[in-house]
Design a protein around this motif. Sequence first.
Motif, PDB file in Angstrom:
ATOM      1  N   SER A   1      25.921  53.922  17.381  1.00  0.00           N
ATOM      2  CA  SER A   1      25.364  54.862  16.394  1.00  0.00           C
ATOM      3  C   SER A   1      26.247  54.972  15.155  1.00  0.00           C
ATOM      4  CB  SER A   1      25.138  56.236  17.025  1.00  0.00           C
ATOM      5  OG  SER A   1      26.353  56.781  17.472  1.00  0.00           O
ATOM      6  N   GLY A   2      27.557  54.760  15.316  1.00  0.00           N
ATOM      7  CA  GLY A   2      28.446  54.803  14.151  1.00  0.00           C
ATOM      8  C   GLY A   2      28.038  53.767  13.112  1.00  0.00           C
TER       9      GLY A   2
ATOM     10  N   LYS B   1      36.089  53.436  22.379  1.00  0.00           N
ATOM     11  CA  LYS B   1      34.676  53.611  22.766  1.00  0.00           C
ATOM     12  C   LYS B   1      33.887  52.324  22.642  1.00  0.00           C
ATOM     13  CE  LYS B   1      34.191  56.552  19.679  1.00  0.00           C
ATOM     14  NZ  LYS B   1      33.596  56.402  18.479  1.00  0.00           N
TER      15      LYS B   1
ATOM     16  N   ALA C   1      27.719  61.322   7.374  1.00  0.00           N
ATOM     17  CA  ALA C   1      27.368  61.854   8.697  1.00  0.00           C
ATOM     18  C   ALA C   1      27.458  63.380   8.755  1.00  0.00           C
ATOM     19  CB  ALA C   1      28.268  61.246   9.768  1.00  0.00           C
TER      20      ALA C   1
ATOM     21  N   ALA D   1      31.076  56.624   6.065  1.00  0.00           N
ATOM     22  CA  ALA D   1      30.234  56.976   7.210  1.00  0.00           C
ATOM     23  C   ALA D   1      30.467  58.423   7.610  1.00  0.00           C
ATOM     24  CB  ALA D   1      30.553  56.052   8.386  1.00  0.00           C
ATOM     25  N   SER D   2      31.737  58.800   7.665  1.00  0.00           N
ATOM     26  CA  SER D   2      32.080  60.158   8.066  1.00  0.00           C
ATOM     27  C   SER D   2      31.558  61.175   7.041  1.00  0.00           C
ATOM     28  CB  SER D   2      33.602  60.224   8.219  1.00  0.00           C
ATOM     29  OG  SER D   2      34.043  61.510   8.380  1.00  0.00           O
TER      30      SER D   2
ATOM     31  N   ARG E   1      39.607  62.084   9.084  1.00  0.00           N
ATOM     32  CA  ARG E   1      38.281  61.781   9.628  1.00  0.00           C
ATOM     33  C   ARG E   1      38.006  62.670  10.854  1.00  0.00           C
ATOM     34  NH1 ARG E   1      35.487  56.845  11.295  1.00  0.00           N
ATOM     35  NH2 ARG E   1      37.249  55.468  10.998  1.00  0.00           N
TER      36      ARG E   1
ATOM     37  N   ARG F   1      27.580  53.973   9.147  1.00  0.00           N
ATOM     38  CA  ARG F   1      28.335  53.064   8.285  1.00  0.00           C
ATOM     39  C   ARG F   1      27.392  52.298   7.346  1.00  0.00           C
ATOM     40  NH1 ARG F   1      33.777  51.761   9.898  1.00  0.00           N
ATOM     41  NH2 ARG F   1      34.380  53.038  11.678  1.00  0.00           N
TER      42      ARG F   1
ATOM     43  N   ASP G   1      34.928  65.166  11.166  1.00  0.00           N
ATOM     44  CA  ASP G   1      33.951  64.980  12.243  1.00  0.00           C
ATOM     45  C   ASP G   1      33.917  66.184  13.195  1.00  0.00           C
ATOM     46  OD1 ASP G   1      33.481  62.507  11.152  1.00  0.00           O
ATOM     47  OD2 ASP G   1      34.523  61.349  12.693  1.00  0.00           O
TER      48      ASP G   1
ATOM     49  N   ARG H   1      29.414  60.053  18.512  1.00  0.00           N
ATOM     50  CA  ARG H   1      30.109  61.346  18.497  1.00  0.00           C
ATOM     51  C   ARG H   1      29.277  62.429  19.188  1.00  0.00           C
ATOM     52  NH1 ARG H   1      32.472  57.993  16.341  1.00  0.00           N
ATOM     53  NH2 ARG H   1      34.117  58.028  14.777  1.00  0.00           N
ATOM     54  N   ASP H   2      27.955  62.325  19.046  1.00  0.00           N
ATOM     55  CA  ASP H   2      27.061  63.374  19.557  1.00  0.00           C
ATOM     56  C   ASP H   2      26.006  62.805  20.494  1.00  0.00           C
ATOM     57  OD1 ASP H   2      25.700  61.875  17.685  1.00  0.00           O
ATOM     58  OD2 ASP H   2      24.608  63.581  16.850  1.00  0.00           O
ATOM     59  N   MET H   3      26.312  61.674  21.121  1.00  0.00           N
ATOM     60  CA  MET H   3      25.327  61.047  22.008  1.00  0.00           C
ATOM     61  C   MET H   3      25.066  61.945  23.221  1.00  0.00           C
ATOM     62  SD  MET H   3      24.503  58.192  20.499  1.00  0.00           S
ATOM     63  CE  MET H   3      24.569  59.240  19.088  1.00  0.00           C
TER      64      MET H   3
ATOM     65  N   ARG I   1      32.478  69.769  11.139  1.00  0.00           N
ATOM     66  CA  ARG I   1      31.214  69.879  10.395  1.00  0.00           C
ATOM     67  C   ARG I   1      30.283  70.827  11.151  1.00  0.00           C
ATOM     68  NH1 ARG I   1      30.031  63.796  11.967  1.00  0.00           N
ATOM     69  NH2 ARG I   1      29.148  64.164  14.012  1.00  0.00           N
TER      70      ARG I   1
ATOM     71  N   ARG J   1      21.518  63.202   9.356  1.00  0.00           N
ATOM     72  CA  ARG J   1      21.512  63.154  10.827  1.00  0.00           C
ATOM     73  C   ARG J   1      20.070  63.233  11.335  1.00  0.00           C
ATOM     74  NH1 ARG J   1      26.694  63.090  12.310  1.00  0.00           N
ATOM     75  NH2 ARG J   1      26.024  62.839  14.451  1.00  0.00           N
TER      76      ARG J   1
HETATM   77  O1   DC Z   1      32.169  55.248  15.583  1.00  0.00           O
HETATM   78  P1   DC Z   1      32.460  54.907  14.131  1.00  0.00           P
HETATM   79  O2   DC Z   1      33.923  54.970  13.778  1.00  0.00           O
HETATM   80  O3   DC Z   1      31.849  53.615  13.723  1.00  0.00           O
HETATM   81  O4   DC Z   1      31.732  56.067  13.282  1.00  0.00           O
HETATM   82  C1   DC Z   1      31.847  56.150  11.894  1.00  0.00           C
HETATM   83  C2   DC Z   1      31.592  57.559  11.436  1.00  0.00           C
HETATM   84  O5   DC Z   1      30.231  57.917  11.682  1.00  0.00           O
HETATM   85  C3   DC Z   1      32.431  58.624  12.111  1.00  0.00           C
HETATM   86  O6   DC Z   1      33.550  58.995  11.335  1.00  0.00           O
HETATM   87  C4   DC Z   1      31.516  59.801  12.289  1.00  0.00           C
HETATM   88  C5   DC Z   1      30.143  59.249  12.133  1.00  0.00           C
HETATM   89  N1   DC Z   1      29.359  59.290  13.379  1.00  0.00           N
HETATM   90  C6   DC Z   1      28.696  60.449  13.678  1.00  0.00           C
HETATM   91  O7   DC Z   1      28.828  61.424  12.954  1.00  0.00           O
HETATM   92  N2   DC Z   1      27.881  60.507  14.766  1.00  0.00           N
HETATM   93  C7   DC Z   1      27.753  59.455  15.577  1.00  0.00           C
HETATM   94  N3   DC Z   1      26.957  59.537  16.639  1.00  0.00           N
HETATM   95  C8   DC Z   1      28.472  58.259  15.309  1.00  0.00           C
HETATM   96  C9   DC Z   1      29.279  58.210  14.204  1.00  0.00           C
END
Ligand code: DC
Length: 227
Positions: A36-37, A18, A105, A101-102, A182, A41, A186, A132-134, A189, A111
Amino acid sequence: MSSTVPVITVDGPSGAGKGTIAHRLADHLGWHLLDSGALYRVTAQACLIEGVAWDDEPAVAAIARVLDVTFASGANGEESVKYKGQEVSAAIRTEEGGRGASTVAALPSVRTALFERQRAMRKAPGLVADGRDMGTVVFADAELKIFLTASAQERAQRRHKQLIAKGESVSLARLLQDIQERDERDANRDVSPLLPAEDAIVIDSTATPIEEVFNRVWELVQERNLI
Ligand code: DC
């Protein structure tokens, strides 16, 4: 919310490519980029710095609400991420940073705390949003939604190669286990789980070189008249 500023969302599990696709898209289009990750993080890293446990929801949300983070491109094109002016770019990209981060999140109030900050990134001429949720939550009205995926085995192998190139030694089995844990966290949840939007185009990159994936996405950008 209706907006005239176009958005392309790129969602999917970690290691699917991504980041690469989103960066290239933003570069080619001259649009803004939201990683957004990185916000999740940095929130996890800020907790380590401030001495807050990742599962202490009220304290983590308080940190996220006022997160003092800056993103900049360094001279070598590398992204520089700072928390309260302190360089955290390398720290947030470690395996532990990903776990943190996970974990944060998955907390609903965290959030919520980061939601408006992400929406505020929608600025002319356009935004490419990676996460993940864009496409499902933050920019549900995006013009183009991509869901990029790949098998866990393939993603673990790619990560392994990257780490070896950086001179770090990590076992492939351990990486695969981390990725599976992870994904599990993710995807299962309660809030904004990892899931393709109904109107997302799903692309599996397991056996497809990233160049080809980008070409496919670029065709979609053209088909939707986004350039
Ligand atoms: O994309 P990334 O690996 O940098 O994201 C790190 C963590 O952040 C991922 O395990 C889940 C969370 N995350 C999320 O819940 N929602 C997002 N929009 C982006 C990332």
